[in-house]
Write a protein that holds these residues in place. Structure first.
Motif, PDB file in Angstrom:
ATOM      1  N   VAL A  93       0.918  -1.279  -0.159  1.00 44.32           N
ATOM      2  CA  VAL A  93       0.109   0.166   0.146  1.00 44.32           C
ATOM      3  C   VAL A  93       0.951   1.466  -0.111  1.00 44.32           C
ATOM      4  O   VAL A  93       0.567   2.307  -0.662  1.00 44.32           O
ATOM      5  N   ALA A  94       2.001   1.214   0.825  1.00 43.17           N
ATOM      6  CA  ALA A  94       2.777   2.621   0.754  1.00 43.17           C
ATOM      7  C   ALA A  94       3.331   2.713  -0.496  1.00 43.17           C
ATOM      8  O   ALA A  94       3.766   3.556  -0.951  1.00 43.17           O
ATOM      9  N   TYR A  95       4.003   1.475  -1.374  1.00 41.42           N
ATOM     10  CA  TYR A  95       4.394   1.580  -2.602  1.00 41.42           C
ATOM     11  C   TYR A  95       3.289   2.291  -3.508  1.00 41.42           C
ATOM     12  O   TYR A  95       3.878   3.201  -4.535  1.00 41.42           O
ATOM     13  N   ILE A  96       2.334   1.769  -3.294  1.00 42.79           N
ATOM     14  CA  ILE A  96       1.130   2.594  -4.386  1.00 42.79           C
ATOM     15  C   ILE A  96       1.045   3.788  -3.977  1.00 42.79           C
ATOM     16  O   ILE A  96       0.866   4.836  -4.737  1.00 42.79           O
ATOM     17  N   GLY A  97       0.988   4.245  -2.824  1.00 40.27           N
ATOM     18  CA  GLY A  97       1.101   5.625  -2.235  1.00 40.27           C
ATOM     19  C   GLY A  97       2.153   6.596  -2.695  1.00 40.27           C
ATOM     20  O   GLY A  97       1.869   7.683  -3.133  1.00 40.27           O
ATOM     21  N   LEU A  98       3.381   5.993  -2.763  1.00 38.85           N
ATOM     22  CA  LEU A  98       4.383   6.514  -3.296  1.00 38.85           C
ATOM     23  C   LEU A  98       4.742   6.677  -4.899  1.00 38.85           C
ATOM     24  O   LEU A  98       4.857   7.739  -5.307  1.00 38.85           O
ATOM     25  N   LYS A  99       4.318   5.729  -5.764  1.00 38.36           N
ATOM     26  CA  LYS A  99       4.307   5.912  -7.166  1.00 38.36           C
ATOM     27  C   LYS A  99       2.880   6.268  -7.631  1.00 38.36           C
ATOM     28  O   LYS A  99       2.896   6.556  -8.880  1.00 38.36           O
ATOM     29  N   GLY A 100       1.870   5.619  -7.056  1.00 44.32           N
ATOM     30  CA  GLY A 100       0.598   5.746  -7.787  1.00 44.32           C
ATOM     31  C   GLY A 100       0.378   4.649  -8.731  1.00 44.32           C
ATOM     32  O   GLY A 100       1.235   3.980  -8.844  1.00 44.32           O
ATOM     33  N   ASN A 101      -0.857   4.552  -9.147  1.00 46.52           N
ATOM     34  CA  ASN A 101      -1.206   3.574 -10.115  1.00 46.52           C
ATOM     35  C   ASN A 101      -1.979   4.113 -11.425  1.00 46.52           C
ATOM     36  O   ASN A 101      -3.154   4.450 -11.175  1.00 46.52           O
ATOM     37  N   SER A 102      -1.264   4.463 -12.492  1.00 45.41           N
ATOM     38  CA  SER A 102      -2.019   5.384 -13.527  1.00 45.41           C
ATOM     39  C   SER A 102      -3.074   4.364 -14.295  1.00 45.41           C
ATOM     40  O   SER A 102      -4.009   4.941 -14.826  1.00 45.41           O
ATOM     41  N   ASN A 103      -2.607   3.064 -14.207  1.00 47.29           N
ATOM     42  CA  ASN A 103      -3.914   2.183 -14.741  1.00 47.29           C
ATOM     43  C   ASN A 103      -4.928   2.322 -14.094  1.00 47.29           C
ATOM     44  O   ASN A 103      -6.045   1.981 -14.817  1.00 47.29           O
ATOM     45  N   LEU A 104      -5.088   2.300 -12.865  1.00 48.66           N
ATOM     46  CA  LEU A 104      -6.411   2.415 -12.258  1.00 48.66           C
ATOM     47  C   LEU A 104      -6.778   3.779 -11.857  1.00 48.66           C
ATOM     48  O   LEU A 104      -7.918   3.874 -10.985  1.00 48.66           O
ATOM     49  N   GLY A 105      -6.067   4.935 -11.968  1.00 47.16           N
ATOM     50  CA  GLY A 105      -6.347   6.170 -11.676  1.00 47.16           C
ATOM     51  C   GLY A 105      -6.083   6.415 -10.290  1.00 47.16           C
ATOM     52  O   GLY A 105      -6.836   7.441  -9.506  1.00 47.16           O
ATOM     53  N   TRP A 106      -5.191   5.668  -9.681  1.00 49.95           N
ATOM     54  CA  TRP A 106      -4.908   6.014  -8.058  1.00 49.95           C
ATOM     55  C   TRP A 106      -3.744   7.005  -8.270  1.00 49.95           C
ATOM     56  O   TRP A 106      -2.539   6.582  -8.553  1.00 49.95           O
ATOM     57  N   ILE A 107      -3.998   8.259  -7.745  1.00 51.25           N
ATOM     58  CA  ILE A 107      -2.851   9.360  -7.718  1.00 51.25           C
ATOM     59  C   ILE A 107      -1.905   8.907  -6.611  1.00 51.25           C
ATOM     60  O   ILE A 107      -2.372   8.451  -5.487  1.00 51.25           O
ATOM     61  N   LYS A 108      -0.706   9.375  -6.742  1.00 51.37           N
ATOM     62  CA  LYS A 108       0.332   9.118  -5.623  1.00 51.37           C
ATOM     63  C   LYS A 108       0.151  10.187  -4.547  1.00 51.37           C
ATOM     64  O   LYS A 108      -0.385  11.277  -5.079  1.00 51.37           O
ATOM     65  N   VAL A 109       0.356   9.890  -3.228  1.00 51.00           N
ATOM     66  CA  VAL A 109       0.002  10.992  -2.169  1.00 51.00           C
ATOM     67  C   VAL A 109       1.192  11.264  -1.507  1.00 51.00           C
ATOM     68  O   VAL A 109       1.229  12.213  -0.743  1.00 51.00           O
ATOM     69  N   CYS A 110       2.445  10.756  -1.923  1.00 53.80           N
ATOM     70  CA  CYS A 110       3.810  10.958  -0.772  1.00 53.80           C
ATOM     71  C   CYS A 110       4.234  12.151  -1.109  1.00 53.80           C
ATOM     72  O   CYS A 110       5.279  12.748  -0.658  1.00 53.80           O
ATOM     73  N   ASN A 111       3.873  12.712  -2.445  1.00 55.94           N
ATOM     74  CA  ASN A 111       4.446  14.073  -2.813  1.00 55.94           C
ATOM     75  C   ASN A 111       3.954  15.146  -2.113  1.00 55.94           C
ATOM     76  O   ASN A 111       4.623  16.188  -1.758  1.00 55.94           O
ATOM     77  N   VAL A 112       2.706  14.976  -1.553  1.00 51.60           N
ATOM     78  CA  VAL A 112       1.994  15.892  -0.802  1.00 51.60           C
ATOM     79  C   VAL A 112       2.192  15.545   0.899  1.00 51.60           C
ATOM     80  O   VAL A 112       2.725  16.218   1.705  1.00 51.60           O
TER      81      VAL A 112
END
Lengths: 196, 189
Positions: free
Chosen positions: B131-150
């Motif tokens: 989950v942290a990795y998805i938060g870091l990189k996001g997932n463009s295929n699913l439209g999940w934006i990354k949050v770690c930049n904020v």
């Protein structure tokens, strides 16, 4: 000092019969082979099920209210998410290890006690790897199933229902496979415990 | 002589231990696991961060808490269990050093619970990591934006906690290895 040496020597001698039983319990047995076959089969099927999991759906994307929606075909596949790739890799590693250890166990039927220790060591690593892969895939699955409203991650399993269902099946099968590895580490030790 | 005979007949334990040093390493590893669990818990629980973001049309202060994600909640639960287990087993291991006749039985008990706890910890680490990795990189295929930049502090805490959790998993694997090696040296062929 003399008395304690005498104690040590005689306890070794009388415990010889019991120790031989313990030695037999440690050596390879039918249970061990069955569990290895089970672990191999289960992790292999989990890997195959998730690798063959693919679903394409045409999604209408509304760019703005005035324009008609764009119909885009989207594919859900395992290579789109790192967590699912990790899950696949750990199952593949566990499956090859299961096959190799099965062959080694068949060839070396209880001849070498050092081999049992080595296999227990590697089984413990496999338990850790497999459980971490399961956890990763399960976390991503829950995220896809429920979404996360706080960060605006929309759920996807209402659209890609077949993909999500197949992934759930794969995770379940892999979980049973990791339980098989866990029992491989634990049950021989429990049997030693009862005989000791 | 008579007292030695009585002593030896009443005890049904294996020969005197060859692995006294193993148990000292065992205690050290268990305290390491306890420390790792406590640190991982502390770091992730203190990870809350609130930032002003553009959320659903308006600029609002939006908090990021570990409670929002089931994977992190499971992580906290798993490491609470592991911390408790590490404490109890470390104390038991210390107690057993003073009473050598229970050593083999304790070893065999430990390896069972160690493997269970390893399963729990490894799955928690994997879940939180993914989950942290998805938060870091996001997932463009699913439209999940990354949050770690904020949410940078939140993500830093997560990264630290997961790194310590990984260390805790390795320590648990080492504990199982230690028990396996000790059994290997005790059980004659």
């Amino acid at each position: 000092m003399e008395g304690s040496d005498y104690y040590k020597r005689s306890s070794y001698e009388v415990e010889g019969a019991e120790s031989k039983e313990m030695g037999k319990a440690v050596s390879m047995s039918a249970y061990d082979l069955v569990m290895r076959v089970l672990a191999f089969v289960l992790t292999l099927s989990a890997a195959i099920v998730i690798a063959a999991d693919k679903q394409t759906k045409v999604i209408p994307i509304q760019l703005s209210d005035s324009l008609p929606p764009l119909y885009v075909p989207l594919t859900a596949k395992w290579n789109q998410m790192s967590a699912i790739l990790y899950f696949l890799v750990t199952n593949a590693i566990a499956c090859t290890y299961g096959a190799l250890s099965l062959v080694v166990a068949l060839v070396n039927r209880g001849k070498s006690k050092g081999l049992w220790t080595l296999m227990t060591v590697l089984d413990a690593i496999m338990v850790a790897l497999l459980f971490s892969g399961n956890g990763a895939a399960a976390a991503v699955g829950v995220l896809g199933y429920k979404g996360n409203s706080h960060v605006n991650w929309k759920k996807v399993c209402n659209v890609f229902d077949k993909f999500c269902g197949q992934m759930a099946v794969s995770i379940g099968v892999s979980l049973i496979g990791s339980l098989a590895f866990l029992l491989l580490v634990v049950i021989p030790v429990v049997r030693l415990h009862r005989r000791a | 002589m008579a007292s030695t005979d009585i002593e030896y007949k009443s005890s049904s334990t294996p020969p005197p231990p060859a692995g006294v040093d193993y148990f000292k390493v065992d205690v050290i590893l268990r305290f390491l696991l306890l420390a790792a669990s406590v640190v991982a818990l502390g770091v992730i629980v203190s990870s809350d961060q609130t930032e002003v973001v553009f959320f659903q049309g308006t600029l609002v202060p939006q908090p990021a808490k570990f409670k929002h994600t089931p994977a992190f909640v499971y992580f906290v639960a798993a490491f609470s269990v592991s911390g408790l287990y590490a404490l109890v087993s470390a104390l038991a291991s210390i107690a057993v050093i003073q009473k050598p006749e229970f050593k083999l039985k304790f070893l065999l008990n430990f390896i069972f619970w160690d493997t269970l706890v390893l399963g729990i910890i490894a799955s928690a680490t994997g879940a939180a990591g993914s989950v942290a990795y998805i938060g870091l990189k996001g997932n463009s295929n699913l439209g999940w934006i990354k949050v770690c930049n904020v949410y940078d502090k939140f993500c830093r805490h997560l990264a630290g906690s997961i790194a310590v959790a990984l260390f805790g998993s390795i320590v648990t694997v080492l504990l199982i290895w230690l028990s396996a090696f000790t059994i290997h040296s005790r059980v004659p062929k």
